[in-house]
Scaffold this motif. Structure first.
Motif, PDB file in Angstrom:
ATOM      1  N   ILE A   1      -1.981  10.435 -12.014  1.00 27.57           N
ATOM      2  CA  ILE A   1      -2.970   9.717 -11.210  1.00 27.57           C
ATOM      3  C   ILE A   1      -2.584   8.252 -11.067  1.00 27.57           C
ATOM      4  N   VAL A   2      -2.180   7.637 -12.155  1.00 25.69           N
ATOM      5  CA  VAL A   2      -1.801   6.220 -12.127  1.00 25.69           C
ATOM      6  C   VAL A   2      -0.580   6.008 -11.240  1.00 25.69           C
ATOM      7  N   LEU A   3       0.414   6.857 -11.375  1.00 20.39           N
ATOM      8  CA  LEU A   3       1.643   6.688 -10.608  1.00 20.39           C
ATOM      9  C   LEU A   3       1.489   7.011  -9.129  1.00 20.39           C
ATOM     10  N   LEU A   4       0.573   7.889  -8.797  1.00 17.16           N
ATOM     11  CA  LEU A   4       0.431   8.324  -7.412  1.00 17.16           C
ATOM     12  C   LEU A   4      -0.761   7.703  -6.690  1.00 17.16           C
ATOM     13  N   SER A   5      -1.496   6.830  -7.339  1.00 13.47           N
ATOM     14  CA  SER A   5      -2.711   6.291  -6.727  1.00 13.47           C
ATOM     15  C   SER A   5      -2.437   5.333  -5.581  1.00 13.47           C
ATOM     16  N   CYS A   6      -1.333   4.643  -5.582  1.00  9.03           N
ATOM     17  CA  CYS A   6      -0.995   3.705  -4.498  1.00  9.03           C
ATOM     18  C   CYS A   6      -0.002   4.346  -3.556  1.00  9.03           C
ATOM     19  N   LYS A   7      -0.319   4.290  -2.276  1.00  4.61           N
ATOM     20  CA  LYS A   7       0.596   4.806  -1.274  1.00  4.61           C
ATOM     21  C   LYS A   7       1.750   3.828  -1.124  1.00  4.61           C
ATOM     22  N   ASN A   8       2.952   4.344  -0.951  1.00  3.93           N
ATOM     23  CA  ASN A   8       4.147   3.546  -0.705  1.00  3.93           C
ATOM     24  C   ASN A   8       4.434   2.539  -1.799  1.00  3.93           C
ATOM     25  N   ALA A   9       4.144   2.838  -3.028  1.00  2.00           N
ATOM     26  CA  ALA A   9       4.445   1.908  -4.116  1.00  2.00           C
ATOM     27  C   ALA A   9       5.953   1.781  -4.239  1.00  2.00           C
TER      28      ALA A   9
ATOM     29  N   GLU B   1      -0.079  -0.853  11.565  1.00  2.00           N
ATOM     30  CA  GLU B   1      -0.700   0.472  11.648  1.00  2.00           C
ATOM     31  C   GLU B   1       0.300   1.615  11.517  1.00  2.00           C
ATOM     32  N   SER B   2       1.587   1.349  11.767  1.00  2.00           N
ATOM     33  CA  SER B   2       2.594   2.401  11.617  1.00  2.00           C
ATOM     34  C   SER B   2       3.173   2.443  10.207  1.00  2.00           C
ATOM     35  N   THR B   3       2.786   1.508   9.352  1.00  2.00           N
ATOM     36  CA  THR B   3       3.253   1.501   7.970  1.00  2.00           C
ATOM     37  C   THR B   3       2.661   2.696   7.231  1.00  2.00           C
ATOM     38  N   GLY B   4       3.455   3.280   6.362  1.00  2.00           N
ATOM     39  CA  GLY B   4       2.985   4.451   5.608  1.00  2.00           C
ATOM     40  C   GLY B   4       2.988   5.684   6.478  1.00  2.00           C
ATOM     41  N   ASP B   5       1.884   6.402   6.504  1.00  2.70           N
ATOM     42  CA  ASP B   5       1.806   7.638   7.276  1.00  2.70           C
ATOM     43  C   ASP B   5       1.373   7.413   8.722  1.00  2.70           C
ATOM     44  N   GLY B   6       1.122   6.167   9.105  1.00  4.29           N
ATOM     45  CA  GLY B   6       0.731   5.861  10.472  1.00  4.29           C
ATOM     46  C   GLY B   6      -0.746   5.992  10.745  1.00  4.29           C
ATOM     47  N   GLU B   7      -1.525   6.415   9.744  1.00  6.10           N
ATOM     48  CA  GLU B   7      -2.963   6.591   9.941  1.00  6.10           C
ATOM     49  C   GLU B   7      -3.807   5.897   8.871  1.00  6.10           C
ATOM     50  N   THR B   8      -3.181   5.370   7.853  1.00  4.38           N
ATOM     51  CA  THR B   8      -3.916   4.794   6.727  1.00  4.38           C
ATOM     52  C   THR B   8      -4.455   3.405   7.029  1.00  4.38           C
ATOM     53  N   TYR B   9      -3.649   2.558   7.636  1.00  7.52           N
ATOM     54  CA  TYR B   9      -4.025   1.155   7.837  1.00  7.52           C
ATOM     55  C   TYR B   9      -4.505   0.911   9.265  1.00  7.52           C
ATOM     56  N   LYS B  10      -5.599   0.162   9.374  1.00  7.38           N
ATOM     57  CA  LYS B  10      -6.169  -0.189  10.678  1.00  7.38           C
ATOM     58  C   LYS B  10      -6.367  -1.694  10.753  1.00  7.38           C
ATOM     59  N   VAL B  11      -5.903  -2.279  11.849  1.00  8.84           N
ATOM     60  CA  VAL B  11      -6.036  -3.716  12.086  1.00  8.84           C
ATOM     61  C   VAL B  11      -7.291  -3.969  12.925  1.00  8.84           C
ATOM     62  N   SER B  12      -8.050  -4.999  12.536  1.00  4.77           N
ATOM     63  CA  SER B  12      -9.206  -5.386  13.315  1.00  4.77           C
ATOM     64  C   SER B  12      -9.350  -6.908  13.250  1.00  4.77           C
TER      65      SER B  12
END
Length: 129
Positions: free
Chosen positions: A15-23, A110-121
């Motif tokens: 859980i600790v190792l996988l909790s952050c995406k793109n670590a 917004e394309s960082t990671g899987d392309g759906e995780t981050y949203k800019v506003s």
């Protein structure tokens, strides 16, 4: 009893190792609440300097998320400085408007990671004087 302890330890470690995406690196002590920043070389000539500040939703950690986004922005052509503050969920990018646009910066985040995780506003861009 030892088998149960082993299973619980393995589960917690996973859980600790996988909790952050793109670590990409292990977190240093005391950095979770600090803003991270990377500067480009200041010696390059900027034809049309601008500063964009915006909110990033979807970040879950300072090292895996904020640092990854900040590094990607800093490596873009035309970016002079990129700063991502995980605690405030905000980013500031100083860039050359002759090379980049706020729309390209938004697409990069917004394309960082899987392309759906981050949203800019709340993108705000202003010419630097």
């Amino acid at each position: 009893m030892n088998f149960t302890k082993s299973i619980v330890t393995f589960g917690l470690a996973s859980i600790v190792l996988l909790s952050c995406k793109n670590a990409t690196s292990k977190p240093a002590l005391g950095t979770s609440s600090e803003a991270t920043s990377i500067s480009k070389k200041e010696s390059s000539v900027v034809a049309k300097p601008e500063t964009a500040s915006f909110k990033i939703d979807g970040m879950t950690c300072a090292i895996g998320c904020a640092k990854t986004i900040e590094t990607k922005l800093a490596k873009m052509g035309g970016v002079q400085k990129a700063t991502v503050d995980f605690d405030k969920k905000k980013a500031t990018v100083v860039f050359d408007a002759a090379v980049l646009t706020p729309e390209k910066i938004t697409k990069a985040v917004e394309s960082t990671g899987d392309g759906e995780t981050y949203k800019v506003s709340e993108m705000k861009s202003k010419e630097k004087v």
